[in-house]
Structures are given as C-alpha cells and as structure tokens.
Scaffold this motif. Structure first.
Motif, short mmCIF file in Angstrom:
data_model
loop_
_atom_site.label_atom_id
_atom_site.label_comp_id
_atom_site.label_asym_id
_atom_site.label_seq_id
_atom_site.Cartn_x
_atom_site.Cartn_y
_atom_site.Cartn_z
N VAL A 1 -61.58 50.30 -9.59
CA VAL A 1 -62.83 50.10 -10.36
C VAL A 1 -63.43 48.74 -10.04
N LEU A 2 -62.59 47.69 -9.97
CA LEU A 2 -63.09 46.36 -9.65
C LEU A 2 -63.63 46.30 -8.22
N GLU A 3 -63.00 47.05 -7.32
CA GLU A 3 -63.53 47.15 -5.95
C GLU A 3 -64.93 47.74 -5.96
N ALA B 1 -58.50 34.56 -7.65
CA ALA B 1 -57.34 34.48 -8.54
C ALA B 1 -57.28 35.67 -9.50
N LEU B 2 -58.41 36.08 -10.03
CA LEU B 2 -58.44 37.24 -10.92
C LEU B 2 -58.01 38.50 -10.18
N GLY B 3 -58.52 38.66 -8.94
CA GLY B 3 -58.13 39.82 -8.15
C GLY B 3 -56.65 39.83 -7.82
N GLY C 1 -71.73 47.90 -10.98
CA GLY C 1 -71.60 46.54 -10.45
C GLY C 1 -72.95 45.96 -10.06
N PHE C 2 -73.79 46.79 -9.45
CA PHE C 2 -75.14 46.36 -9.06
C PHE C 2 -75.94 45.93 -10.29
N PHE C 3 -75.96 46.79 -11.32
CA PHE C 3 -76.78 46.51 -12.49
C PHE C 3 -76.18 45.42 -13.38
N LEU D 1 -58.80 41.54 -4.29
CA LEU D 1 -58.40 42.93 -4.50
C LEU D 1 -58.02 43.66 -3.22
N GLN D 2 -58.12 42.99 -2.07
CA GLN D 2 -57.79 43.65 -0.81
C GLN D 2 -56.28 43.77 -0.63
#
Length: 301
Positions: free
Chosen positions: A252-254, A233-235, A95-97, A178-179
């Motif tokens: 993974v998205l988190e 909305a995507l989450g 996610g960082f990169f 995502l929460q």
C-alpha cells in the motif's frame, strides 16, 4: 547487518549530506546573493529539471509502478481478495491526491493569512496569452519557472514553499525504504537525488533572495534535507518489523509513493518546464536523455 539494509542506510546518509551540500551553495556563494538570476542561470536549472523529469518518469513507469502492481496483486491473492474494483490503481490515485490536497490546504491557508500583495501563486503554471497580458520577451521574462517564483521576495511565502516541498520528500524517501532489492534502491536514489538537488538548490536561492536570515536559511535547509531520510527510515521500519500484515502495508505504501512520483512528474516538473517559452527542443532532448538513462539502467539491471 543485511547488505540491502546497509545500502538503504548509505542512501539515507548520502541523500542527507548531498542535499545539505548542494543546498548551501547558493547560501554561501556571493553570486547567488547578488543576482536575481541571469538567462543562462535559469536555462541551466531548467535543463537539469527536464533531465530530472525524464529520470522520474522512467523510475515511476518502468520500476515503481510495475513492482507495486506485482506486490499488491500477490498480497491480495494470498488473502483471497477478489473484487472488480481497480483497488491497486485506486491506491496510487490516493497517493496522488494526498499530496495534492495537502499542498492545496497549504496554499489556502497562505491566501487567507497573507497580505493582498502576496496572494500570487507559489508555483507558476501556464500563463494566459490573451489580451492585456505581456507578450514576446516581456512574457518570457515574467515567467520564472524553476519550480518556484524566484522574484517573490517574501519570507512568509518562502516558508510555505519550504513546507510544501518538504511534504514531497517524505514520500520520496518511502519509495527507497520500501524496496526489497539493492539495485532498485540505487536506481530510485539516483532519481530522487537528481530531482531533490535542483529543488534544494532553487529553494536555497529563493530563501537567500527573500531576505531570510542566515540562521533560518540553515534551519530550513537542514529540516528539508532530513525529510527524505525520514521517509527512508519509515520504510525500513515497516520492512524490518516483519508484521503478519507487513507485506500488505508495504504494498500500500508503495502505491502511495508511486502516486507521489506521478504527481511530481506530471504536475510539477513537466508542466513548469515544457509549457514555458524558449528552447523547447533542447528541453525535450534533456527529458528524453533522463528517461533514456534510467531505461538503460533498467534494461541492463
């Protein structure tokens, strides 16, 4: 409708409306159109940005990363995945990169297409103090460090900056969508709102001072304001789909969102504010204050 989903929808519209409201302040107030920014003006924005850095640091280290590590560990254990490779940490690094690579690609394209006079950094980092460079007050005046160079009057550079900042907002919204608890949604929403407020305010100042027509300023701000709600909305869509692999996708998205939070805090806010001269102790105080506020909310909650 579940209460958690209602909170997320409220966060979506709240971020959208407040971002538009704050973003249009510089575009509509004459003072911002007539000045390049006084020392007081820059100092206030800098302190707010330091406070936002503390908020983001606490939200990332005390909320997002612990929750992500717990969720990804449970998902891997349920699938009986055993490996000595630090997969959860690798996902955060991805996610960082991802954000870093996207921004570098934008900057590379800008450097290839822009005239020679515009080939200067969009975002100021640490300036050299070696021979031949400005010193003392001249050095301080040469560093406009509120996330962007307020003196670079170029609509092209403004667009590229707008595009780069918009990439962040989608991932920031993902962290909300995502929460799985309403308290986490509210805490992260506060962190994003503080950070995005200073960003959209500064971006609006940049657009106004770059001579961008009012219609395009409104379009830029409108699209930028939509980016975080799009991420939310995507989450929400991933959470509501309830796929068999939905838990793993969410984890993974988190992790990707956590990596983005790390990037925003350690590559944008803290270097630009703490490495610039002047009022170091006051900046540190606001950084600790932002962290303390979020730590207190986490402790109480």
């Amino acid at each position: 409708m579940e209460y958690l989903l209602q909170v997320k929808i409220a966060a979506l519209f709240g971020l959208l409306l407040l971002t538009l409201l704050i973003g249009f302040i510089p575009a509509r107030v004459k003072w911002f159109r007539d000045t390049n920014g006084t020392d007081t003006h820059r100092t206030v924005l800098s302190l707010i940005s330091c406070f936002a850095g503390g908020v983001f640091l606490a939200a990332c280290l005390l909320d997002i990363i612990p929750d992500y590590l717990t969720d990804i560990s449970e998902e891997l254990a349920s699938r009986q995945v055993q490996t000595s490779f630090p997969l959860p940490e690798f996902i955060m690094a991805a996610g960082f990169f991802t954000v870093l690579v996207l921004e570098r690609l934008v900057l590379h394209c800008r450097e290839r297409r822009a005239p020679p006079g515009e080939r200067e950094p969009l975002l100021h980092g640490v300036h050299s103090h070696g021979g031949g460079g400005p010193e003392g007050p001249e050095l301080e005046n040469s560093i406009q460090h509120v996330h962007m160079d307020l003196q670079a009057h170029s609509p092209f550079r403004s667009f590229m900056l707008f595009f780069s900042l918009s990439l962040h907002s989608v991932f920031e919204g993902l962290a909300i969508g995502l929460q799985n608890t309403d308290s986490k949604v509210l805490e992260i929403c506060i962190a994003i709102l503080v950070h995005k407020s200073i960003i959209v305010f500064s971006l609006s100042v940049k657009l106004v001072q770059s001579g961008v027509r009012s219609g395009w300023v409104a379009a830029y701000l409108g699209v930028f304001a939509l980016m975080s709600p799009l991420g939310i909305a995507l989450g929400v869509a991933v959470m509501e789909a309830q796929l068999s692999s939905g838990g793993l996708v969410r984890a993974v998205l988190e992790g990707l969102a956590a990596g983005t939070f790390l990037y925003i805090t350690f590559m944008e806010i803290l270097p630009h504010e703490l490495n610039s001269p002047g009022r170091q102790l006051l900046k540190l105080l606001f950084l600790l204050l932002g962290f303390g506020v979020m730590a207190g909310l986490t402790f109480v909650g």
